[in-house]
Enzyme design. Structure first.
Site, PDB file in Angstrom:
ATOM      1  N   ASP A   1      45.441  32.875 -30.963  1.00 54.04           N
ATOM      2  CA  ASP A   1      45.604  34.185 -30.318  1.00 54.04           C
ATOM      3  C   ASP A   1      44.310  34.971 -30.206  1.00 54.04           C
ATOM      4  OD1 ASP A   1      45.227  35.391 -32.888  1.00 54.04           O
ATOM      5  OD2 ASP A   1      46.551  37.023 -32.266  1.00 54.04           O
ATOM      6  N   GLU A   2      43.196  34.292 -30.380  1.00 50.15           N
ATOM      7  CA  GLU A   2      41.944  35.014 -30.524  1.00 50.15           C
ATOM      8  C   GLU A   2      40.798  34.214 -29.908  1.00 50.15           C
ATOM      9  OE1 GLU A   2      39.686  36.498 -34.495  1.00 50.15           O
ATOM     10  OE2 GLU A   2      41.530  35.411 -34.707  1.00 50.15           O
TER      11      GLU A   2
HETATM   12  P1  TTP Z   1      46.559  37.673 -36.317  1.00 49.16           P
HETATM   13  O1  TTP Z   1      45.822  37.916 -35.036  1.00 49.16           O
HETATM   14  O2  TTP Z   1      45.825  37.869 -37.592  1.00 49.16           O
HETATM   15  O3  TTP Z   1      47.829  38.619 -36.404  1.00 49.16           O
HETATM   16  P2  TTP Z   1      48.824  39.072 -35.266  1.00 49.16           P
HETATM   17  O4  TTP Z   1      48.387  38.630 -33.906  1.00 49.16           O
HETATM   18  O5  TTP Z   1      50.206  38.634 -35.639  1.00 49.16           O
HETATM   19  O6  TTP Z   1      48.801  40.639 -35.370  1.00 49.16           O
HETATM   20  P3  TTP Z   1      47.630  41.653 -34.931  1.00 49.16           P
HETATM   21  O7  TTP Z   1      46.517  40.826 -34.357  1.00 49.16           O
HETATM   22  O8  TTP Z   1      48.257  42.543 -33.909  1.00 49.16           O
HETATM   23  O9  TTP Z   1      47.248  42.375 -36.169  1.00 49.16           O
HETATM   24  O10 TTP Z   1      47.151  36.217 -36.337  1.00 49.16           O
HETATM   25  C1  TTP Z   1      47.637  35.572 -35.162  1.00 49.16           C
HETATM   26  C2  TTP Z   1      48.842  34.710 -35.486  1.00 49.16           C
HETATM   27  O11 TTP Z   1      48.506  33.773 -36.493  1.00 49.16           O
HETATM   28  C3  TTP Z   1      50.005  35.499 -36.026  1.00 49.16           C
HETATM   29  O12 TTP Z   1      50.843  36.006 -35.006  1.00 49.16           O
HETATM   30  C4  TTP Z   1      50.704  34.513 -36.905  1.00 49.16           C
HETATM   31  C5  TTP Z   1      49.603  33.583 -37.376  1.00 49.16           C
HETATM   32  N1  TTP Z   1      49.244  33.893 -38.787  1.00 49.16           N
HETATM   33  C6  TTP Z   1      49.833  33.159 -39.810  1.00 49.16           C
HETATM   34  O13 TTP Z   1      50.609  32.245 -39.567  1.00 49.16           O
HETATM   35  N2  TTP Z   1      49.522  33.468 -41.114  1.00 49.16           N
HETATM   36  C7  TTP Z   1      48.658  34.485 -41.441  1.00 49.16           C
HETATM   37  O14 TTP Z   1      48.413  34.748 -42.648  1.00 49.16           O
HETATM   38  C8  TTP Z   1      48.058  35.235 -40.380  1.00 49.16           C
HETATM   39  C9  TTP Z   1      47.119  36.368 -40.681  1.00 49.16           C
HETATM   40  C10 TTP Z   1      48.383  34.900 -39.069  1.00 49.16           C
HETATM   41 MG    MG Z   2      46.407  38.905 -33.278  1.00 50.99          MG
END
Ligand code: TTP
Ligand code: MG
Length: 350
Positions: free
Chosen positions: A103-104
Site C-alpha cells: 500500500d506504499e
Molecule cells: P499501513 O500503511 O501501516 O497501515 P494502514 O494502511 O492500514 O493504515 P494507515 O496507513 O492509514 O495508517 O499498512 C498497510 C497494510 O499492511 C495494512 O492495511 C495491513 C498491513 N499491516 C499488517 O498486516 N500488520 C501490521 O502490523 C501493519 C502495520 C500493517
Molecule cells: Mg497505509
C-alpha cells in the site's frame, strides 16, 4: 533538487473490505485473525482506531477495547490485486516507482511533464484518480528527499497530503521529532533522548563522530538526514515472488529444541509447496520469520540459491540467540524468494 512523492493508502486492508461491503461503512472494522485462534489485528479503520484498536494488537485485546468491533479475515490475494491496480495508476505519471509494501510507494516525478511538473498537483491527481477508479483513499507526502516524503505522507492522514518545498526543508527538519524518521524505532529513539537529542535541530548541532560512535552506521545516516542529505535513488524493484509457510503454536516456545523441530516440520511443508510449482531451481533467497509473545515480529533472510534445511536451522538459531531477548516464540514462518518473477506468477502467495 528532486521531487519525490510518497503515497500511502489509508487503512488499506480495511478500506478494501469496506468498499466490498458498504454496509460496514461507519462501523468499527478490523482485519486480522480470530481471537479464538490467538489472532492479531493487521489493521483497523479510523472508526475502530478511536477505541485504541491498532495494528499488531491481539484480536482478543482489540475486542476488549471495542466490543462492537467487526473482525474480518485477511484476503491477501484481493489486496495484492488492488495493489497492482494502484501501481497501474502510478505508471501513468512516472516509471520511477519504488514500492515499499502493498500500500506504499515512492515515486520520483522530477521529470514528469504533467501538471507543469508541479509535484503537489501530480500528487493530488494521483490521489483523485485512485479515489475515482478504485473508490479508496490515499495520503501523500511531497518533498525533495525520500525520507521527508515518507514523514510527510503521515501528516495529513487520512485522505490528505503534505508538501515540504526545498525552501521549507531545513526548517521542517529542525522541528522534526527524531522518532518520526523511518528507521528510528522506539529503542533508538530512547537512546537518542538519553543523549539529549529529540529533534533534527539537536542532531544538527551534535558532533557527528560522537553520534557514530554511539549508534554506528545508523548514527551516520541519521546525522546526514538531519543535514538534509538523502541521496537514495528511487529503485524500481524487480518483482520477486515468495513462497512460504508459517505456523502459530498452541503453546509459545521457550526451548530451541522445539523451535528446531518446528523448523523441520515447516521445511517439509515448504518443500511440498515448492514441488507443486516446480520452482526449485529459481530460489534466490531463504528467510525465516519469528513472532514473539509481545506480537513483535522479525525476519531474517539472505541470498541462498537452493532449498536447504540446515541453512533454515542456522537462521533460526541466529534469530533465537540474537533477537529473542528472552521472549517466547508464538509463530515461525519459512519462506523463499524466487528468482524469476514471470515463471512464478501463478504461485499462490502466503
Ligand atoms: P499501513 O500503511 O501501516 O497501515 P494502514 O494502511 O492500514 O493504515 P494507515 O496507513 O492509514 O495508517 O499498512 C498497510 C497494510 O499492511 C495494512 O492495511 C495491513 C498491513 N499491516 C499488517 O498486516 N500488520 C501490521 O502490523 C501493519 C502495520 C500493517
Ligand atoms: Mg497505509
Amino acid at each position: 533538487m528532486r521531487k519525490i512523492i510518497h503515497i500511502d493508502m489509508d487503512c488499506f486492508y480495511a478500506a478494501i473490505e469496506i468498499r466490498e461491503n458498504p454496509r460496514l461503512k461507519h462501523q468499527p472494522v478490523a482485519i486480522g485473525g480470530s481471537a479464538s485462534q490467538r489472532g492479531v489485528i493487521s489493521t483497523a479503520n479510523y472508526e475502530a482506531r478511536k477505541y485504541g484498536v491498532k495494528s499488531a494488537m491481539s484480536t482478543a485485546l482489540a475486542l476488549k477495547k471495542c466490543p462492537n468491533l467487526i473482525v474480518l479475515p485477511v484476503r491477501m490475494l484481493l489486496y495484492k490485486a488492488v495493489s497492482q491496480q494502484i501501481k497501474t495508476i502510478f505508471k501513468r505519471y512516472t516509471h520511477q516507482i519504488e514500492p515499499l509494501s502493498l500500500d506504499e510507494a515512492y515515486l520520483d516525478v522530477t521529470d514528469c511533464p504533467l501538471y507543469q511538473n508541479s509535484a503537489t498537483r501530480i500528487a493530488k491527481a494521483i490521489r483523485d484518480e485512485i479515489q475515482q477508479r478504485l473508490h479508496l483513499t490515499a495520503s501523500a507526502g511531497v518533498a525533495p528527499l525520500k525520507f521527508l516524503a515518507k514523514v510527510a505522507s503521515d501528516l495529513n492522514k487520512p485522505n490528505g497530503q503534505y508538501v515540504i518545498t526545498p525552501d521549507q526543508m531545513m526548517a521542517f527538519i529542525r522541528q522534526l521529532p527524531l522518532g518520526k524518521i523511518h528507521g528510528v524505532g522506539k529503542v533508538t529513539e530512547q537512546k537518542l533522548n538519553q543523549m539529549g537529542l529529540f529533534t533534527g535541530f539537536d542532531v544538527q548541532n551534535f558532533d557527528q563522530l560522537q553520534l557514530i560512535s554511539q549508534l554506528g552506521k545508523q548514527g551516520a545516516t541519521l546525522w546526514q538526514r538531519c543535514q538534509g542529505i538523502d541521496d537514495r535513488a528511487i529503485e524500481p524493484k524487480q518483482e520477486r515472488k515468495s513462497v512460504g509457510t508459517e505456523q502459530t503454536f498452541i503453546k509459545d516456545m521457550t526451548q530451541f529444541e522445539d523451535c528446531k523441530r518446528a523448523v523441520e516440520t515447516l521445511f517439509q511443508a515448504l518443500k511440498v509447496r515448492l514441488k507443486k510449482v516446480n520452482a526449485n531451481e529459481q530460489i534466490y533467497k531463504q528467510g525465516i520469520k519469528f513472532k514473539f509473545d509481545d506480537f513483535k515480529q522479525t525476519t531474517q533472510e539472505h541470498l541462498y540459491p537452493h532449498l536447504d534445511l540446515e541453512d533454515f536451522v542456522q537462521l533460526a538459531q541466529q534469530v533465537w540467540d540474537q533477537r529473542r531477548n528472552g521472549r517466547k516464540v508464538r509463530l515461525i514462518g519459512l519462506h523463499v524468494i524466487l528468482q524469476d518473477a514471470e515463471r512464478a506468477k501463478q504461485l499462490s502467495l502466503f
